[in-house]
Design a protein around this motif. Structure first.
Motif, PDB file in Angstrom:
ATOM      1  N   LEU A  57       0.834  -1.217   0.000  1.00 11.90           N
ATOM      2  CA  LEU A  57       0.000   0.000   0.000  1.00 11.90           C
ATOM      3  C   LEU A  57       0.862   1.259   0.000  1.00 11.90           C
ATOM      4  O   LEU A  57       0.493   2.274  -0.609  1.00 11.90           O
ATOM      5  CB  LEU A  57      -0.910   0.006   1.226  1.00 11.90           C
ATOM      6  N   LEU A  58       2.001   1.191   0.672  1.00 12.57           N
ATOM      7  CA  LEU A  58       2.856   2.377   0.788  1.00 12.57           C
ATOM      8  C   LEU A  58       3.472   2.797  -0.538  1.00 12.57           C
ATOM      9  O   LEU A  58       3.854   3.965  -0.707  1.00 12.57           O
ATOM     10  CB  LEU A  58       3.967   2.112   1.807  1.00 12.57           C
ATOM     11  N   ILE A  59       3.585   1.873  -1.477  1.00 14.79           N
ATOM     12  CA  ILE A  59       4.206   2.206  -2.759  1.00 14.79           C
ATOM     13  C   ILE A  59       3.169   2.460  -3.852  1.00 14.79           C
ATOM     14  O   ILE A  59       3.535   2.677  -5.007  1.00 14.79           O
ATOM     15  CB  ILE A  59       5.171   1.087  -3.198  1.00 14.79           C
ATOM     16  N   GLN A  60       1.893   2.456  -3.490  1.00  9.10           N
ATOM     17  CA  GLN A  60       0.851   2.719  -4.469  1.00  9.10           C
ATOM     18  C   GLN A  60       0.821   4.214  -4.832  1.00  9.10           C
ATOM     19  O   GLN A  60       1.009   5.070  -3.970  1.00  9.10           O
ATOM     20  CB  GLN A  60      -0.523   2.302  -3.932  1.00  9.10           C
ATOM     21  N   PRO A  61       0.579   4.562  -6.092  1.00  2.00           N
ATOM     22  CA  PRO A  61       0.456   5.977  -6.490  1.00  2.00           C
ATOM     23  C   PRO A  61      -0.731   6.632  -5.788  1.00  2.00           C
ATOM     24  O   PRO A  61      -1.705   5.968  -5.422  1.00  2.00           O
ATOM     25  CB  PRO A  61       0.229   5.901  -8.005  1.00  2.00           C
ATOM     26  N   ASP A  62      -0.634   7.940  -5.605  1.00  2.00           N
ATOM     27  CA  ASP A  62      -1.675   8.672  -4.878  1.00  2.00           C
ATOM     28  C   ASP A  62      -3.037   8.602  -5.561  1.00  2.00           C
ATOM     29  O   ASP A  62      -4.070   8.708  -4.894  1.00  2.00           O
ATOM     30  CB  ASP A  62      -1.265  10.141  -4.702  1.00  2.00           C
TER      31      ASP A  62
END
Length: 277
Positions: A31-36
């Protein structure tokens, strides 16, 4: 009566609660590396906002689960949003798992042979550190199934020696205190694993099996034979049980000895037998 801890320490399987936490942290890391602009990222950001406000969310559920482990792992909401902290959490969770399993084993009198386990390499040199959770060598080295079963039963106290069999109440008798679980052959000492394998001389077949065992041991690992007069019987037993060089030989010996004891009923003091009166 079965211990769950030894399933994990002997087979190299991670307990399911820790496995699920590892998967949850892996999902969190993704989740932390997902685009905004991704919906899943927006949902995660919203969950973090609610968690900081004290509401019930997936993030707070994760923190609560971590804090309820046998060896608690604590973290803040902000720590769950940092990749470096997630790596630390994974390490803390692994340590919690290992410490919990070690504590369970050390606290159990049944698996005393696994307390402060000694393990040795193929060349007979002692390993300074032994993994807590791993597939143990004896499960692979001992090829004869009945010998492997006997060996496993011995070290996990699933055998029929009096030290274990008389621990519990049965239909016609009460539980017998340890000091009265005497050897069925000599009745001069407690019938435990060490006495059966290393000490008792009151049964001829048993004595012959032991002499044959040490003769074969002298051909495979003469350095262990030299320790007979240097170590106590218990220390010597621990030494031979986990030396890879003699696992096959020791497993066969354990099988034969347990078969001898199975040939006679255990000694039960009359004071512990139930009567009609």
């Amino acid at each position: 009566r079965s211990m769950r801890a030894i399933l994990f320490t002997e087979l190299g399987i991670e307990p399911i609660r820790y496995r699920r936490l590892g998967l949850a942290l892996g999902y969190l890391q993704s989740l932390l590396i997902q685009p905004d602009h991704r919906v899943v990222r927006d949902a995660f950001t919203h969950s973090l906002h609610l968690a900081r406000s004290g509401h019930a969310t997936w993030v707070n559920d994760l923190r609560s689960t971590l804090s309820k482990l046998p060896i608690p792992v604590h973290c803040t909401v902000d720590e769950l949003t940092d990749a470096d902290n997630l790596a630390r959490l994974r390490k803390d969770i692994r340590q919690s798992c290992e410490q919990s399993l070690t504590s369970d084993i050390q606290a159990s009198v049944r698996v005393h042979l696994l307390h402060n386990r000694l393990e040795f390499r193929e060349d007979g040199q002692q390993l300074h550190t032994s993994p807590i959770i791993t597939l143990r060598a004896y499960l692979d080295v001992i090829k004869v199934p009945k010998h492997r079963h006997a060996f496993t039963r011995l070290i996990t106290s699933s055998h029929a020696l009096s030290i274990e069999r008389l621990r519990y109440e049965e239909r016609y008798r009460s539980p017998i205190p340890r000091e009265w679980r005497l050897c069925r052959f000599c009745r001069g000492a407690v019938e435990d694993e060490c006495h059966a394998l290393m000490v008792c001389e009151a049964q001829l077949t048993l004595v012959c099996l032991r002499e044959q065992y040490w003769m074969e041991m002298d051909q495979t690992a003469p350095d262990i034979v030299l320790m007979q007069h240097q170590l106590s019987s218990y220390a010597l037993l621990q030494r031979v049980l986990f030396d890879r060089r003699v696992l096959t030989l020791t497993a066969k010996y354990v099988y034969d000895v347990l078969a001898v004891f199975a040939g006679r009923e255990p000694y039960i003091p009359e004071s512990h037998l139930y009567t009609d009166a």
